[in-house]
Every structure is written in C-alpha cells, then in structure tokens.
Design an enzyme around this catalytic site. Structure first.
Site, PDB file in Angstrom:
ATOM      1  CG  ASP A   8      34.935 105.467  18.115  1.00 24.38           C
ATOM      2  OD1 ASP A   8      33.880 105.245  17.473  1.00 24.38           O
ATOM      3  OD2 ASP A   8      35.514 104.595  18.795  1.00 24.38           O
ATOM      4  CG  HIS A   9      37.317 104.612  14.189  1.00 25.96           C
ATOM      5  ND1 HIS A   9      37.926 104.879  15.400  1.00 25.96           N
ATOM      6  CD2 HIS A   9      37.295 103.265  14.063  1.00 25.96           C
ATOM      7  CE1 HIS A   9      38.269 103.738  15.967  1.00 25.96           C
ATOM      8  NE2 HIS A   9      37.889 102.739  15.182  1.00 25.96           N
ATOM      9  CB  CYS A  65      32.483 104.718  20.675  1.00 20.61           C
ATOM     10  SG  CYS A  65      32.164 103.808  22.195  1.00 20.61           S
ATOM     11  N   GLY A  66      31.792 102.345  19.194  1.00 25.47           N
ATOM     12  CA  GLY A  66      31.365 101.020  18.766  1.00 25.47           C
ATOM     13  C   GLY A  66      30.315 100.437  19.691  1.00 25.47           C
ATOM     14  CB  THR A  67      30.423  99.126  23.015  1.00 30.78           C
ATOM     15  OG1 THR A  67      31.430  99.955  23.623  1.00 30.78           O
ATOM     16  CG2 THR A  67      31.076  97.928  22.345  1.00 30.78           C
ATOM     17  CB  VAL A  69      31.372 100.660  26.914  1.00 27.01           C
ATOM     18  CG1 VAL A  69      32.132 100.512  28.229  1.00 27.01           C
ATOM     19  CG2 VAL A  69      30.069  99.881  26.976  1.00 27.01           C
ATOM     20  N   GLY A  70      33.308 102.815  25.880  1.00 26.87           N
ATOM     21  CA  GLY A  70      34.580 103.532  26.037  1.00 26.87           C
ATOM     22  C   GLY A  70      34.387 105.039  26.082  1.00 26.87           C
ATOM     23  CG  HIS A  98      14.843 106.871  38.289  1.00 27.43           C
ATOM     24  ND1 HIS A  98      14.632 105.596  38.754  1.00 27.43           N
ATOM     25  CD2 HIS A  98      13.610 107.403  38.104  1.00 27.43           C
ATOM     26  CE1 HIS A  98      13.331 105.366  38.858  1.00 27.43           C
ATOM     27  NE2 HIS A  98      12.685 106.451  38.458  1.00 27.43           N
ATOM     28  NE  ARG A 109      32.679  98.802  15.315  1.00 30.24           N
ATOM     29  CZ  ARG A 109      33.978  98.963  15.592  1.00 30.24           C
ATOM     30  NH1 ARG A 109      34.451  98.554  16.758  1.00 30.24           N
ATOM     31  NH2 ARG A 109      34.780  99.540  14.715  1.00 30.24           N
ATOM     32  NE  ARG A 132      12.596 106.990  44.801  1.00 28.92           N
ATOM     33  CZ  ARG A 132      11.590 107.248  43.961  1.00 28.92           C
ATOM     34  NH1 ARG A 132      10.868 108.351  44.094  1.00 28.92           N
ATOM     35  NH2 ARG A 132      11.290 106.396  42.988  1.00 28.92           N
ATOM     36  CG  HIS A 133      15.183 109.814  41.503  1.00 30.25           C
ATOM     37  ND1 HIS A 133      15.505 108.488  41.673  1.00 30.25           N
ATOM     38  CD2 HIS A 133      13.843 109.854  41.280  1.00 30.25           C
ATOM     39  CE1 HIS A 133      14.406 107.754  41.544  1.00 30.25           C
ATOM     40  NE2 HIS A 133      13.385 108.566  41.303  1.00 30.25           N
ATOM     41  NE  ARG A 136      17.929 106.871  46.244  1.00 29.65           N
ATOM     42  CZ  ARG A 136      16.718 106.332  46.067  1.00 29.65           C
ATOM     43  NH1 ARG A 136      16.170 106.301  44.855  1.00 29.65           N
ATOM     44  NH2 ARG A 136      16.057 105.847  47.073  1.00 29.65           N
TER      45      ARG A 136
HETATM   46  C1  RB5 Z   1      36.842 101.013  18.312  1.00 28.68           C
HETATM   47  O1  RB5 Z   1      37.269  99.902  17.592  1.00 28.68           O
HETATM   48  C2  RB5 Z   1      36.052 100.563  19.538  1.00 28.68           C
HETATM   49  O2  RB5 Z   1      36.914  99.962  20.459  1.00 28.68           O
HETATM   50  C3  RB5 Z   1      35.338 101.723  20.150  1.00 28.68           C
HETATM   51  O3  RB5 Z   1      34.493 102.303  19.202  1.00 28.68           O
HETATM   52  C4  RB5 Z   1      34.443 101.427  21.338  1.00 28.68           C
HETATM   53  O4  RB5 Z   1      33.593 100.356  21.073  1.00 28.68           O
HETATM   54  C5  RB5 Z   1      35.105 101.327  22.651  1.00 28.68           C
HETATM   55  O5  RB5 Z   1      34.440 101.251  23.705  1.00 28.68           O
END
Ligand code: RB5
Length: 141
Positions: A8-9, A65-67, A69-70, A98, A109, A132-133, A136
């Site tokens: 993403d951005h 992305c930033g983290t 995660v999303g 694994h 970030r 085993r992996h 799972r």
């Molecule tokens: C964008 O601002 C941020 O929310 C996205 O990059 C990400 O970190 C979401 O998980």
C-alpha cells in the site's frame, strides 16, 4: 523463481528497493502495485498477490504495508495462502521451514530497509522441512 509483490501507500518506496534487490538475486518480480504514495486500501493488494500465488502465476509473494499486518490478513483470506508477518530473520526462515509460508509480509514503518532485505533473502533461501510440519499445514486446510 517468480515472485509477486504488492504494497500500500505506506510502503511504495520500500517496495521499489526490495523489487530491485530481489531482481538482483536473479528472480523475476511481478509487481501488483500500488506504485505511488497516494492513500489506498491494503486489502486490494493483499488479494491480488494472494490470488497470484494460488493460481500459479507466482511461486511466492512479498507484501508490505505500514505494519505488514493488514495486508497479510487480506492475503490470508484466500484459501491456500499462508502469509506470515516477519520482523526478524529468525522468523523469516522458520516460516518457510515450518509453515511453508507462501507469502512473507513486513511493515515499512516497522523494519528498516537493510533488515527488510535480510528478511527477504533469508526467506527466499530457506527450505520447507516437510514431515510433521506438512501434517499441521494439512490441518489448516
Ligand atoms: C495505512 O495507514 C496503514 O494502516 C497500513 O499500511 C497498515 O499498517 C495496516 O495494517
């Protein structure tokens, strides 16, 4: 290998550095964007890369992305995707050994560019251990 990449951005600048780095290792990169810094929605790019993996267009993927995660949550909605967020090199090889992760994700970030390169290199050079992996992983499906 053919490697799908998406972001993403928050991660466009890091994506281009990682893309060039992966190409310098001899891999082909399929870039699913975004390619600018305008605000956008990470689920779009997580889905594109996830679909490229399950339809065989790419061997594995990188999502940023930033983290991390999303965009990894988005990819993991697709059956057959195992996207793993990595912020260190130990996790980067273990998710291949694994979990046979077919996508790694990280946060622009959260990790600096040199660590991001190390994470990518470590993941790409690691091998699934099976045994085993695999049992799972089959249970996840
Ligand atoms: C964008 O601002 C941020 O929310 C996205 O990059 C990400 O970190 C979401 O998980």
């Amino acid at each position: 290998m053919k490697i799908a990449i998406g972001n993403d951005h928050a991660a466009t600048d890091m994506k281009f550095v990682i893309k060039e780095y992966v190409e310098s290792m001899g891999h082909e990169v399929i870039n699913f964007g975004t390619d600018n810094n305008d605000s956008c929605d990470y689920p779009v790019y997580g889905k594109k890369v996830g679909q490229a993996i399950v339809n065989g267009e790419a061997d594995c993927g990188i999502l940023i992305c930033g983290t991390g995660v999303g965009i990894s949550i988005a990819a993991n909605k697709i059956k057959g995707v195992r996207a793993a967020v990595c912020s260190d090199v130990a996790t980067a090889h273990l998710v291949k050994e694994h979990n046979n992760a077919n996508i790694i994700a990280f946060g622009a970030r959260i990790v600096g560019i040199e660590l991001a390169k190390d994470i990518v290199k470590t993941y790409l050079e690691a091998h699934f251990e099976g045994g085993r992996h695999q049992r799972r992983i089959d249970m996840l499906e």
